[in-house]
Design a protein around this motif. Structure first.
Motif, PDB file in Angstrom:
ATOM      1  N   UNK A 102       6.168  16.985   1.832  1.00 22.73           N
ATOM      2  CA  UNK A 102       6.045  15.550   1.980  1.00 22.73           C
ATOM      3  C   UNK A 102       7.352  14.892   2.388  1.00 22.73           C
ATOM      4  N   UNK A 153       3.580   5.718   2.714  1.00 23.68           N
ATOM      5  CA  UNK A 153       3.993   7.129   2.758  1.00 23.68           C
ATOM      6  C   UNK A 153       3.538   7.789   4.054  1.00 23.68           C
ATOM      7  N   UNK A 165       7.384   3.801  -3.180  1.00 28.66           N
ATOM      8  CA  UNK A 165       7.793   3.987  -4.581  1.00 28.66           C
ATOM      9  C   UNK A 165       6.643   3.680  -5.528  1.00 28.66           C
ATOM     10  N   UNK A 166       5.670   2.916  -5.049  1.00 28.04           N
ATOM     11  CA  UNK A 166       4.512   2.593  -5.876  1.00 28.04           C
ATOM     12  C   UNK A 166       3.452   3.682  -5.867  1.00 28.04           C
ATOM     13  N   UNK A 167       3.706   4.774  -5.158  1.00 28.42           N
ATOM     14  CA  UNK A 167       2.731   5.858  -5.098  1.00 28.42           C
ATOM     15  C   UNK A 167       2.702   6.564  -6.452  1.00 28.42           C
ATOM     16  N   UNK A 168       1.541   6.559  -7.084  1.00 31.82           N
ATOM     17  CA  UNK A 168       1.422   7.153  -8.408  1.00 31.82           C
ATOM     18  C   UNK A 168       1.169   8.657  -8.336  1.00 31.82           C
ATOM     19  N   UNK A 169       0.977   9.189  -7.141  1.00 35.04           N
ATOM     20  CA  UNK A 169       0.682  10.614  -7.022  1.00 35.04           C
ATOM     21  C   UNK A 169       1.956  11.431  -7.184  1.00 35.04           C
ATOM     22  N   UNK A 170       1.822  12.536  -7.863  1.00 32.95           N
ATOM     23  CA  UNK A 170       2.963  13.437  -8.034  1.00 32.95           C
ATOM     24  C   UNK A 170       2.711  14.650  -7.147  1.00 32.95           C
ATOM     25  N   UNK A 171       3.606  14.973  -6.243  1.00 33.57           N
ATOM     26  CA  UNK A 171       3.317  16.083  -5.329  1.00 33.57           C
ATOM     27  C   UNK A 171       3.438  17.438  -6.015  1.00 33.57           C
ATOM     28  N   UNK A 172       2.540  18.331  -5.651  1.00 32.65           N
ATOM     29  CA  UNK A 172       2.670  19.724  -6.071  1.00 32.65           C
ATOM     30  C   UNK A 172       3.727  20.418  -5.215  1.00 32.65           C
ATOM     31  N   UNK A 209       0.831  -1.209   0.000  1.00 35.09           N
ATOM     32  CA  UNK A 209       0.000   0.000   0.000  1.00 35.09           C
ATOM     33  C   UNK A 209       0.861   1.253   0.000  1.00 35.09           C
ATOM     34  N   UNK A 210       0.987   1.910  -1.141  1.00 41.31           N
ATOM     35  CA  UNK A 210       1.847   3.100  -1.197  1.00 41.31           C
ATOM     36  C   UNK A 210       1.361   4.222  -0.279  1.00 41.31           C
ATOM     37  N   UNK A 211       0.047   4.378  -0.179  1.00 39.63           N
ATOM     38  CA  UNK A 211      -0.469   5.482   0.634  1.00 39.63           C
ATOM     39  C   UNK A 211      -0.187   5.216   2.110  1.00 39.63           C
TER      40      UNK A 211
END
Lengths: 106, 345
Positions: free
Chosen positions: A104, A72, A92-99, A67-69
């Motif tokens: 973070x 993190x 590393x599997x988190x597909x979200x790209x931070x603004x 679970x990437x979320x």
């Protein structure tokens, strides 16, 4: 019937490895989100004790990798080395790209 | 003295429980002190101020209807309502070190501000390292409320009467304090600019400002022309997104929006960005993006226009998705494709 909590004398540890793993992950989330101490607690030591505890730890590591979320969320905690490695792998599997990556950073 | 039981009960429920959960009371006002201070007007006639256990006081009032009579008797407060009588032990009332130190007004906003804070604070709280902070910028004629969870940005702009321009970092604790108030708010600086006091029709709330910084959100705003856009009826898109979210992968809730000659396609994505469902909506535009469907729903629910216009910009490896209207601006980073997604990304 008295409520059974971790502090009451009739509290019983979860028996199965899955139940212990769920309790460990819940405790880690509570520490990460609300600051409730868990990593240094006696409860965690007891949950990890014995054969059931070792199996529970394996399930916790698998959960962090899967679970990437979750990974993190827990990375800012002072995790034991093996848990940190699993969380980093999961993150590393988190597909979200931070603004705002600076928010973070662990 | 007599008070409306319902009014007093409502005030006690709005109080932000402090560690000791005591409320101070003087017949005309009820207030709490601690990390934040909240004061609510409950009556007209004053008594000598005392402190009472809030939960017990509230429990006694739960069954009371109409008027309740309160009579101080030494270190007790007698409560009479209908045929019911009770006494509560009292303590010394708490001071109000913050509320009593309000300085000149900084800005005044309408009741829309409280509605905006109801969505801004939960967004900020999703990022624990950020401590749930929300930025409020007051500049000529308007106030801007800025919230982020690191992956998306929400900006609300409201009309305001601004007396002193400035930027204020509200801590997460301010949420509970502001929730106790109603209607138009006038914010005053306090403690030399290190705190704010909000004055409303029904009371006041004060809180220290948060320390630390806030991301330079202006740097994240797109400056180049958009790569693409999607225009579709907002309500229809919201409903289609919610249906897609029922089947989209639970990690990151990926949904693809694709505008082509036939309309706008809303696709739920599974593991590896494999499409699981597709729905075609009337609409127009060009380009496509995969985005966290829940983030997009949250942003669309803040928009008031009937037509949703979604603009796509070049971003850090993935498109940036922009949604908004006159009062709201939302910016979300798209999802990057998984490495093993066949034929995707």
């Amino acid at each position: 019937m008295r409520a059974s909590t971790a502090l009451s004398p009739d509290y019983a540890l979860p028996r199965t490895p899955q139940a212990r793993a769920n309790r460990i992950l819940r405790g880690l989330l509570e520490e990460a989100l609300f600051g409730l101490p868990f990593l240094d607690s006696r409860l965690l030591q007891e949950l990890l004790a014995g054969k059931e505890g070792r199996r529970a730890e394996a399930l916790v590591l698998a959960g962090l990798r899967k679970s990437p979320v979750l990974a993190k969320t827990l990375l800012p905690l002072p995790l034991p080395p093996a848990w940190r490695e699993a969380a980093e792998e999961g993150a590393r599997g988190d597909l979200r790209v931070p603004l705002f990556p600076e928010l973070l950073a662990a | 003295m007599a008070l409306e039981a319902a009014r007093l009960r409502e005030a006690l429920k709005r109080m932000v429980p402090q560690p000791t959960d005591y409320v101070s009371f003087d017949g005309a006002r009820a207030w709490t002190s601690g990390m934040v201070e909240v004061e609510i007007r409950v009556g007209e006639e004053r008594l000598a101020p005392v402190a009472l256990p809030r939960k017990f006081f509230l429990d006694l009032l739960e069954a009371a209807e109409g008027e309740v009579r309160l009579t101080p008797e030494g270190q007790r407060l007698r409560l009479e309502a209908g045929g019911f009588q009770a006494e509560l032990l009292t303590a010394e009332a708490f001071p109000q070190p913050l509320l009593e130190k309000a300085e000149d007004p900084a800005f005044r906003v309408g009741e829309g501000f409280l509605e905006v804070m109801e969505s801004a604070f939960p967004l900020g709280k999703k990022l624990t390292s950020h401590q749930g902070k929300v930025l409020v910028e007051a500049e000529e004629g308007r106030v801007r409320v800025v919230a982020t969870d690191g992956y998306r940005l929400h900006l609300h702009t409201l009309e305001a009467e601004v007396f002193q321009e400035g930027a204020y970092l509200l801590p997460a604790q301010a949420e509970g304090a502001l929730r106790a108030l109603e209607g138009e708010l006038t914010f005053h600086r306090a403690w030399g600019g290190k705190a704010l006091v909000a004055v409303a029709e029904n009371g006041r709330a004060g809180f220290p400002l948060a320390e630390g910084g806030f991301p330079s959100y202006r740097n994240a705003l797109p400056s180049a022309p958009p790569l693409g856009e999607v225009e579709v009826e907002r309500r229809a898109l919201l409903q289609a997104l919610k249906r897609a979210l029922a089947v989209a992968h639970p990690e990151n809730h990926p949904v693809r929006l694709r505008a082509d000659g036939e309309g706008v396609r809303v696709e739920a994505m599974g593991e590896g960005f494999l499409p699981l469902s597709e729905e075609l909506l009337p609409g127009r535009g060009r380009e496509e993006v995969v985005v966290n469907g829940r983030y997009l729903v949250d942003a669309l629910e803040e928009v008031r226009k009937e037509e949703a216009r979604i603009l796509l910009y070049s971003g850090p490896g993935v498109p940036l998705v922009e949604v908004g209207d006159e009062g709201f601006y939302g910016l979300i980073a798209g999802l990057r494709p998984p490495k093993d997604a066949a034929g995707q990304g």
